[in-house]
Design an enzyme around this catalytic site. Structure first.
Site, PDB file in Angstrom:
ATOM      1  CG  LEU A 107      -1.790  -1.324   1.396  1.00 50.92           C
ATOM      2  CD1 LEU A 107      -2.734  -1.083   2.738  1.00 50.92           C
ATOM      3  CD2 LEU A 107      -2.250  -1.654   0.270  1.00 50.92           C
ATOM      4  N   GLY A 127      -0.921   6.507   0.039  1.00 49.49           N
ATOM      5  CA  GLY A 127      -1.261   7.451   0.992  1.00 49.49           C
ATOM      6  C   GLY A 127      -0.753   8.957   0.704  1.00 49.49           C
ATOM      7  NE  ARG A 130       0.597  10.784   9.386  1.00 52.06           N
ATOM      8  CZ  ARG A 130       0.639   9.524   9.821  1.00 52.06           C
ATOM      9  NH1 ARG A 130       0.426   9.323  11.176  1.00 52.06           N
ATOM     10  NH2 ARG A 130       0.083   8.674   9.077  1.00 52.06           N
ATOM     11  CE  LYS A 166       3.901   7.707   4.129  1.00 57.21           C
ATOM     12  NZ  LYS A 166       3.140   7.533   5.469  1.00 57.21           N
ATOM     13  CG  ASP A 174       4.385   3.866   6.049  1.00 58.68           C
ATOM     14  OD1 ASP A 174       4.250   2.567   6.077  1.00 58.68           O
ATOM     15  OD2 ASP A 174       3.702   4.553   6.414  1.00 58.68           O
ATOM     16  N   GLY A 187      -1.474   1.282  15.627  1.00 56.24           N
ATOM     17  CA  GLY A 187      -2.666   0.597  15.996  1.00 56.24           C
ATOM     18  C   GLY A 187      -2.279  -0.356  17.005  1.00 56.24           C
ATOM     19  CE  LYS A 229      34.333  19.750 -17.085  1.00 59.29           C
ATOM     20  NZ  LYS A 229      33.694  20.843 -17.914  1.00 59.29           N
ATOM     21  CE1 TYR A 266      31.961  28.301 -22.200  1.00 61.52           C
ATOM     22  CE2 TYR A 266      32.337  30.045 -20.674  1.00 61.52           C
ATOM     23  CZ  TYR A 266      31.577  29.699 -21.515  1.00 61.52           C
ATOM     24  OH  TYR A 266      30.231  30.299 -21.787  1.00 61.52           O
ATOM     25  NE  ARG A 301      60.458  30.738 -19.169  1.00 64.84           N
ATOM     26  CZ  ARG A 301      60.929  29.712 -18.733  1.00 64.84           C
ATOM     27  NH1 ARG A 301      59.996  28.808 -18.182  1.00 64.84           N
ATOM     28  NH2 ARG A 301      62.080  29.299 -18.812  1.00 64.84           N
TER      29      ARG A 301
HETATM   30  C1  UD1 Z   1      -1.298   2.219   9.897  1.00 70.54           C
HETATM   31  C2  UD1 Z   1      -2.284   1.352  10.809  1.00 70.54           C
HETATM   32  C3  UD1 Z   1      -1.805   1.113  12.105  1.00 70.54           C
HETATM   33  C4  UD1 Z   1      -0.420   0.702  12.269  1.00 70.54           C
HETATM   34  C5  UD1 Z   1       0.374   1.478  11.314  1.00 70.54           C
HETATM   35  C6  UD1 Z   1       1.946   0.928  11.254  1.00 70.54           C
HETATM   36  C7  UD1 Z   1      -4.373   1.558   9.740  1.00 70.54           C
HETATM   37  C8  UD1 Z   1      -5.791   2.181   9.493  1.00 70.54           C
HETATM   38  N1  UD1 Z   1      -3.652   2.041  10.362  1.00 70.54           N
HETATM   39  O1  UD1 Z   1      -1.499   3.653  10.564  1.00 70.54           O
HETATM   40  O2  UD1 Z   1      -2.588   0.110  12.663  1.00 70.54           O
HETATM   41  O3  UD1 Z   1       0.272   0.605  13.640  1.00 70.54           O
HETATM   42  O4  UD1 Z   1       0.073   1.851   9.992  1.00 70.54           O
HETATM   43  O5  UD1 Z   1       2.905   1.622  10.592  1.00 70.54           O
HETATM   44  O6  UD1 Z   1      -4.225   0.894   8.734  1.00 70.54           O
HETATM   45  N2  UD1 Z   1      -2.251   3.961   2.487  1.00 70.54           N
HETATM   46  C9  UD1 Z   1      -2.624   4.086   0.938  1.00 70.54           C
HETATM   47  N3  UD1 Z   1      -4.069   4.632   0.825  1.00 70.54           N
HETATM   48  C10 UD1 Z   1      -4.659   5.459   1.933  1.00 70.54           C
HETATM   49  C11 UD1 Z   1      -3.989   5.459   3.094  1.00 70.54           C
HETATM   50  C12 UD1 Z   1      -2.986   4.616   3.216  1.00 70.54           C
HETATM   51  O7  UD1 Z   1      -2.413   3.217  -0.056  1.00 70.54           O
HETATM   52  O8  UD1 Z   1      -5.886   5.717   1.607  1.00 70.54           O
HETATM   53  C13 UD1 Z   1      -0.912   3.584   2.538  1.00 70.54           C
HETATM   54  C14 UD1 Z   1       0.231   4.769   2.682  1.00 70.54           C
HETATM   55  O9  UD1 Z   1       0.969   5.242   1.525  1.00 70.54           O
HETATM   56  C15 UD1 Z   1       1.239   4.123   3.914  1.00 70.54           C
HETATM   57  C16 UD1 Z   1       0.252   2.963   4.340  1.00 70.54           C
HETATM   58  O10 UD1 Z   1      -0.933   2.511   3.444  1.00 70.54           O
HETATM   59  O11 UD1 Z   1       2.089   3.265   3.183  1.00 70.54           O
HETATM   60  C17 UD1 Z   1      -0.095   3.083   5.791  1.00 70.54           C
HETATM   61  O12 UD1 Z   1      -0.891   4.346   5.790  1.00 70.54           O
HETATM   62  P1  UD1 Z   1      -0.616   5.406   6.947  1.00 70.54           P
HETATM   63  O13 UD1 Z   1      -1.393   6.669   6.943  1.00 70.54           O
HETATM   64  O14 UD1 Z   1       0.795   5.506   7.282  1.00 70.54           O
HETATM   65  O15 UD1 Z   1      -1.087   4.678   8.216  1.00 70.54           O
HETATM   66  P2  UD1 Z   1      -0.641   4.886   9.748  1.00 70.54           P
HETATM   67  O16 UD1 Z   1      -1.419   6.175  10.259  1.00 70.54           O
HETATM   68  O17 UD1 Z   1       0.997   4.730   9.943  1.00 70.54           O
HETATM   69 CA    CA Z   2       2.407   4.705   8.524  1.00 70.41          CA
END
Ligand code: UD1
Ligand code: CA
Length: 454
Positions: A10, A13, A17, A24, A103, A140, A348, A384, A437
């Site tokens: 995934l 996101g 932050r 990211k 991430d 979480g 260079k 140059y 020279r």
């Molecule tokens: C999430 C978990 C949390 C866990 C933590 C671990 C959820 C709701 N929470 O929180 O329980 O402890 O990761 O690091 O899952 N992403 C998408 N699409 C979206 C949202 C996020 O692809 O709509 C991807 C982001 O790019 C990222 C990953 O999912 O790589 C996690 O998302 P992020 O927003 O970082 O979740 P956390 O708040 O860290």
């Molecule tokens: Ca995260």
């Protein structure tokens, strides 16, 4: 690539932050975009190219990953559960599916392998990775029953006030049984603090046991949400990289002040002195000595190379090359074996033949220099003319006297000599001596006749 378990990463996101124009997962870590570590670890553990969920219209991630992954787009950033729903039906396998957050660059492939093995060890709906990080904020929490089975995951923002907070954190790494996972995604809601579709809520919707595997090294569960965590991850990766090199036979005088990108290769019995930085695709042979305070970026060096506190970039150094302190070697430079650069020399876009010495304060730009040449201190190739760059060509065994100005384009033939302090803007034939020279004149008794200063 292979037909191991399916995997989904995934990475769609917004990374709010980070407060960055750059997605990211493309922020660099150890010299590479951080998503590449996740993709590499997943590929190593599964033997298959993962599906990567990317943000709609964000082309940089798919173009970086190219054919290392199958990229699919998430329409809107509606949460981790919604991200997984973006996986098209054709790619939804009923068997084990490894799901990893993009991430989390510190995950080791062995850890993912252990999770997959645990999931296969008994029938279950899901096996998830939990950790006990030093700083659990934002993560979480995993709630288990008395037998250790996972009941649910509660996001930090949704923890009920006044109740004890579970210690175990959700790493964001799961193996689901696909036949259970895919239908459950349709039952997710957004009744939570962030009004998002949480993947974590799926856990409570599954029928069948959900088990947890605790990761031994808490660093592995670090997710990069902001730049403080990026710096923490950088420090962990740097330590891992330097430790692996030390175990492979490289001496680091002071690992704490030394920066080494993860792709760097260094041969045995090389020594890296304090405050040195080795970046990118730098490769050093055996028995080299680097620093202190050297900065090498994309340098390919042979064996026995010695580099003082100097800056080198995109260049090739043959065996036994010596680069003195405060030198600068700029891109597209090849120094053949045994070349020596004195203090404060700059080279260079040049090739320099074996055994040639370029003495202190010399500046050799856009030049082809032969073997066994001696370039005296303070010599400059004027490349140059205000409009275009021109090359200087110096044959083998040429002797260029100190403080010579070579105006390109110009050629010095094999075995030629140039008198010190010369201005050379005409070619010099092989074997000739060029003296460019004005002749010295001594005026006898001048000092006595010198007008007095008022
Ligand atoms: C999430 C978990 C949390 C866990 C933590 C671990 C959820 C709701 N929470 O929180 O329980 O402890 O990761 O690091 O899952 N992403 C998408 N699409 C979206 C949202 C996020 O692809 O709509 C991807 C982001 O790019 C990222 C990953 O999912 O790589 C996690 O998302 P992020 O927003 O970082 O979740 P956390 O708040 O860290
Ligand atoms: Ca995260």
């Amino acid at each position: 690539m292979g037909d191991g378990p399916h995997a989904v990463i995934l990475a769609a996101g917004q990374g709010k932050r980070m407060r960055s124009a750059l997605p990211k997962v493309l922020h660099p870590l150890g010299g590479r975009p951080l998503i590449l570590y996740v993709v590499d670890a997943v590929r190593a553990a599964t033997g298959t190219a993962p599906v990567v969920v990317t943000a709609r219209g964000e082309a940089a991630v798919p173009s970086l990953l190219s054919d290392a992954a199958v990229c699919v787009e998430q329409e809107g950033a509606l949460g981790t559960g919604d991200a997984l729903r973006s996986v098209p039906h054709a790619l939804r396998d009923p068997g084990p599916v490894l799901v990893v957050h993009g991430d989390a660059p510190l995950l080791r492939p062995e850890t993912l392998g252990r999770l997959l093995a645990a999931h296969a060890s008994s029938p279950r709906a899901c096996t998830l990775l939990v950790g006990l990080p030093a700083d659990p904020s934002g993560m979480g929490r995993v709630v288990r029953d008395a037998d250790g089975h996972v009941l649910r995951i509660v996001e930090e923002a949704d923890l009920p006030a006044g109740e004890p907070v579970p210690m175990e954190c959700n790493a964001g790494v799961y193996v689901f049984t696909g036949a259970q996972l895919w239908p459950a995604l349709d039952h997710l809601g957004t009744a939570n603090a962030q009004s998002e579709y949480y993947l974590t809520d799926v856990v409570a919707l599954l029928t069948g046991p959900v088990e947890a595997v605790v990761v031994a090294d808490p660093d592995e569960v670090l997710g990069i949400n902001d730049r403080r965590q990026l710096a923490t991850a950088e420090a962990v990766l740097r330590r891992r990289t330097i430790e692996a090199l030390m175990l492979a036979g490289v001496t680091f005088e002071d690992p704490a002040s030394t920066y080494v990108d993860t792709q760097v290769v260094i041969g045995r019995d090389s020594v890296v002195h304090a405050m040195s930085t080795l970046r990118g695709a730098t490769t050093l042979g055996t028995g080299c000595e680097i620093g202190p305070m050297a900065v090498l970026t994309d340098v390919r060096a042979g064996d026995g190379v010695v580099v003082g506190p100097a800056h080198l970039e995109e260049c090739e150094l043959g065996d036994g090359v010596r680069v003195g302190p405060y030198c600068r070697v700029r891109p597209n430079t090849v120094l053949a074996s045994g070349v020596e650069l004195g203090t404060h020399a700059e080279v260079k876009n040049s090739t320099v033949g074996a055994g040639t010495r370029i003495s202190h304060f010399s500046c050799v730009l856009d030049s082809d220099v032969g073997e066994g040449v001696n370039i005296g201190a303070g010599t400059v190739t004027c490349n140059y003319d205000g409009e275009a760059k021109h090359r200087t060509t110096i044959g083998d065994r040429v002797f260029v006297g100190t403080n010579t100005t070579l105006v390109a384009p110009v050629r010095l033939g094999d075995g030629s000599y140039v008198g010190a302090g010369s201005f050379v803007d005409h070619d010099v034939p092989a074997g000739a001596l060029a003296v460019g020279r004005s002749r010295q004149r001594n005026i006898e008794g001048w000092a006595a006749r010198r007008p007095m200063q008022s």
